[in-house]
Design an enzyme around this catalytic site. Sequence first.
Site, PDB file in Angstrom:
ATOM      1  N   LYS A  69       1.155   4.037  -3.053  1.00 54.37           N
ATOM      2  CA  LYS A  69       1.001   5.588  -2.831  1.00 54.37           C
ATOM      3  C   LYS A  69       2.037   6.469  -3.018  1.00 54.37           C
ATOM      4  O   LYS A  69       1.869   7.641  -3.323  1.00 54.37           O
ATOM      5  CB  LYS A  69       0.291   5.765  -1.255  1.00 54.37           C
ATOM      6  CG  LYS A  69      -1.009   4.855  -0.727  1.00 54.37           C
ATOM      7  CD  LYS A  69      -2.103   5.517  -1.817  1.00 54.37           C
ATOM      8  CE  LYS A  69      -3.328   4.831  -1.459  1.00 54.37           C
ATOM      9  NZ  LYS A  69      -4.511   5.274  -2.350  1.00 54.37           N
ATOM     10  N   TYR A 117       0.841  -1.170   0.281  1.00 52.96           N
ATOM     11  CA  TYR A 117       0.030   0.178   0.001  1.00 52.96           C
ATOM     12  C   TYR A 117       0.710   1.365  -0.249  1.00 52.96           C
ATOM     13  O   TYR A 117       0.680   2.131  -0.911  1.00 52.96           O
ATOM     14  CB  TYR A 117      -0.866  -0.116   1.340  1.00 52.96           C
ATOM     15  CG  TYR A 117      -1.707   1.009   1.516  1.00 52.96           C
ATOM     16  CD1 TYR A 117      -3.001   1.169   0.501  1.00 52.96           C
ATOM     17  CD2 TYR A 117      -1.691   2.317   2.164  1.00 52.96           C
ATOM     18  CE1 TYR A 117      -4.116   2.144   0.525  1.00 52.96           C
ATOM     19  CE2 TYR A 117      -2.732   3.117   2.475  1.00 52.96           C
ATOM     20  CZ  TYR A 117      -3.785   3.073   1.537  1.00 52.96           C
ATOM     21  OH  TYR A 117      -4.718   4.109   1.936  1.00 52.96           O
TER      22      TYR A 117
HETATM   23  P1  NAP Z   1     -13.230   2.331   0.928  1.00 53.30           P
HETATM   24  O1  NAP Z   1     -14.408   2.738   2.071  1.00 53.30           O
HETATM   25  O2  NAP Z   1     -12.754   1.164   1.046  1.00 53.30           O
HETATM   26  O3  NAP Z   1     -13.754   2.327  -0.542  1.00 53.30           O
HETATM   27  C1  NAP Z   1     -13.222   2.159  -1.426  1.00 53.30           C
HETATM   28  C2  NAP Z   1     -13.765   2.523  -2.859  1.00 53.30           C
HETATM   29  O4  NAP Z   1     -12.846   2.207  -3.876  1.00 53.30           O
HETATM   30  C3  NAP Z   1     -15.202   1.827  -3.003  1.00 53.30           C
HETATM   31  O5  NAP Z   1     -15.818   2.662  -3.680  1.00 53.30           O
HETATM   32  C4  NAP Z   1     -14.849   0.530  -3.790  1.00 53.30           C
HETATM   33  O6  NAP Z   1     -15.837   0.395  -4.838  1.00 53.30           O
HETATM   34  C5  NAP Z   1     -13.736   1.074  -4.797  1.00 53.30           C
HETATM   35  N1  NAP Z   1     -12.820  -0.079  -5.108  1.00 53.30           N
HETATM   36  C6  NAP Z   1     -12.037  -0.730  -4.334  1.00 53.30           C
HETATM   37  N2  NAP Z   1     -11.601  -1.659  -5.165  1.00 53.30           N
HETATM   38  C7  NAP Z   1     -11.876  -1.590  -6.370  1.00 53.30           C
HETATM   39  C8  NAP Z   1     -11.708  -2.460  -7.383  1.00 53.30           C
HETATM   40  N3  NAP Z   1     -10.888  -3.495  -7.559  1.00 53.30           N
HETATM   41  N4  NAP Z   1     -12.254  -2.034  -8.616  1.00 53.30           N
HETATM   42  C9  NAP Z   1     -13.101  -0.968  -8.522  1.00 53.30           C
HETATM   43  N5  NAP Z   1     -13.372  -0.220  -7.525  1.00 53.30           N
HETATM   44  C10 NAP Z   1     -12.826  -0.661  -6.518  1.00 53.30           C
HETATM   45  O7  NAP Z   1     -12.069   3.307   0.828  1.00 53.30           O
HETATM   46  P2  NAP Z   1     -11.695   4.765   1.506  1.00 53.30           P
HETATM   47  O8  NAP Z   1     -11.492   4.814   3.113  1.00 53.30           O
HETATM   48  O9  NAP Z   1     -13.238   5.392   1.135  1.00 53.30           O
HETATM   49  O10 NAP Z   1     -10.719   5.115   0.611  1.00 53.30           O
HETATM   50  C11 NAP Z   1     -10.653   6.032  -0.616  1.00 53.30           C
HETATM   51  C12 NAP Z   1      -9.264   6.100  -1.157  1.00 53.30           C
HETATM   52  O11 NAP Z   1      -8.755   6.964  -0.104  1.00 53.30           O
HETATM   53  C13 NAP Z   1      -8.124   4.970  -1.226  1.00 53.30           C
HETATM   54  O12 NAP Z   1      -7.667   5.081  -2.270  1.00 53.30           O
HETATM   55  C14 NAP Z   1      -7.498   4.906   0.015  1.00 53.30           C
HETATM   56  O13 NAP Z   1      -6.358   4.441  -0.052  1.00 53.30           O
HETATM   57  C15 NAP Z   1      -7.462   6.522   0.301  1.00 53.30           C
HETATM   58  N6  NAP Z   1      -7.242   6.762   1.575  1.00 53.30           N
HETATM   59  C16 NAP Z   1      -8.163   6.586   2.624  1.00 53.30           C
HETATM   60  C17 NAP Z   1      -7.690   6.742   3.977  1.00 53.30           C
HETATM   61  C18 NAP Z   1      -8.579   6.576   5.278  1.00 53.30           C
HETATM   62  O14 NAP Z   1      -8.125   6.842   6.190  1.00 53.30           O
HETATM   63  N7  NAP Z   1      -9.903   6.120   4.817  1.00 53.30           N
HETATM   64  C19 NAP Z   1      -6.499   7.375   4.462  1.00 53.30           C
HETATM   65  C20 NAP Z   1      -5.574   7.771   3.311  1.00 53.30           C
HETATM   66  C21 NAP Z   1      -5.835   7.394   2.094  1.00 53.30           C
HETATM   67  P3  NAP Z   1     -16.967  -1.149  -4.423  1.00 53.30           P
HETATM   68  O15 NAP Z   1     -17.387  -0.895  -2.887  1.00 53.30           O
HETATM   69  O16 NAP Z   1     -18.108  -0.533  -5.333  1.00 53.30           O
HETATM   70  O17 NAP Z   1     -16.369  -2.209  -4.944  1.00 53.30           O
END
Ligand code: NAP
Length: 255
Positions: free
Chosen positions: A166, A162
Amino acid sequence: MTEPQQTTTSTGKVALVTGSSRGLGRAMALELARSGFSVAIHYGRNQAEAEKVAAEAQGFGVQAEVFGADLTAPANASALVDQVIARMGRLDVLVNNAGITRDTLAIRMKDEDWDAVLQTNLSSAFTASRAAIKHMMRARAGRIINIASVVGLMGNPGQANYVASKAGLIGLTKALAKEYGGRGITVNAVAPGFIQSDMTAELNEDTRKAYLAGIPLARFGQPEDVAALVVFLASDAAGYITGQTIGVDGGLYPH
Ligand code: NAP
């Protein structure tokens, strides 16, 4: 179509947010819609959730369409961009947000866990950006916003795949910003800290406490905290910002 809840002035522009069926992507798509962007809502598995987000976005009086694509295969990401342009007529803003984790110590990490994370988080962002840039170059304008992570800057044990994905996104951001600035395209990265979503809900209580202790603003972030920056980077006001990585982390990692 849902009854408009609060009609906004349309920008006439189209934004695609990958992974906008839930979490941070959902908040970004809704804030972009609130700001007058037509939005392409993308899902991997959760079509029903994506349809709900689209209905909510339509409530702001903008066009919202739903697209499905499995981004573990990078070829699907460029096909997704082409489909959005074909169906919605243009693409002004691409937010590479979809992302996954497969956490474990490096010595136990399977090749497939490395590949799945790198392909979904980094390679698909590249192929989507390449397809979008070809279109944006003709318009001589465009915005690409890559959702990286604070751990791509600071490193984190148990997340070699990961973190590498990133950090790679941050490098990709800088390279594309230099290649396409002359064509009116800006490319920036956002580095969220600990934001409340399904992804962070998986972490255990001790890890959550350890993160909280290191956050000067003494709270976890909300998806809307990240969405506000994405809307700004997509706006005309951010036209002179490119190649940057901007943290939204409550002060966890100043850089
Ligand atoms: P999340 O709640 O797990 O949501 C992930 C999203 O990505 C969902 O809409 C999912 O779609 C989609 N996705 C995952 N795998 C996929 C695949 N193989 N094909 C197509 N779509 C896919 O994650 P989040 O926390 O909102 O994170 C969003 C972004 O922010 C990510 O890049 C994550 O690394 C980054 N981020 C998050 C945090 C945090 O604290 N949450 C911190 C730093 C960075 P479906 O559900 O429809 O499959």
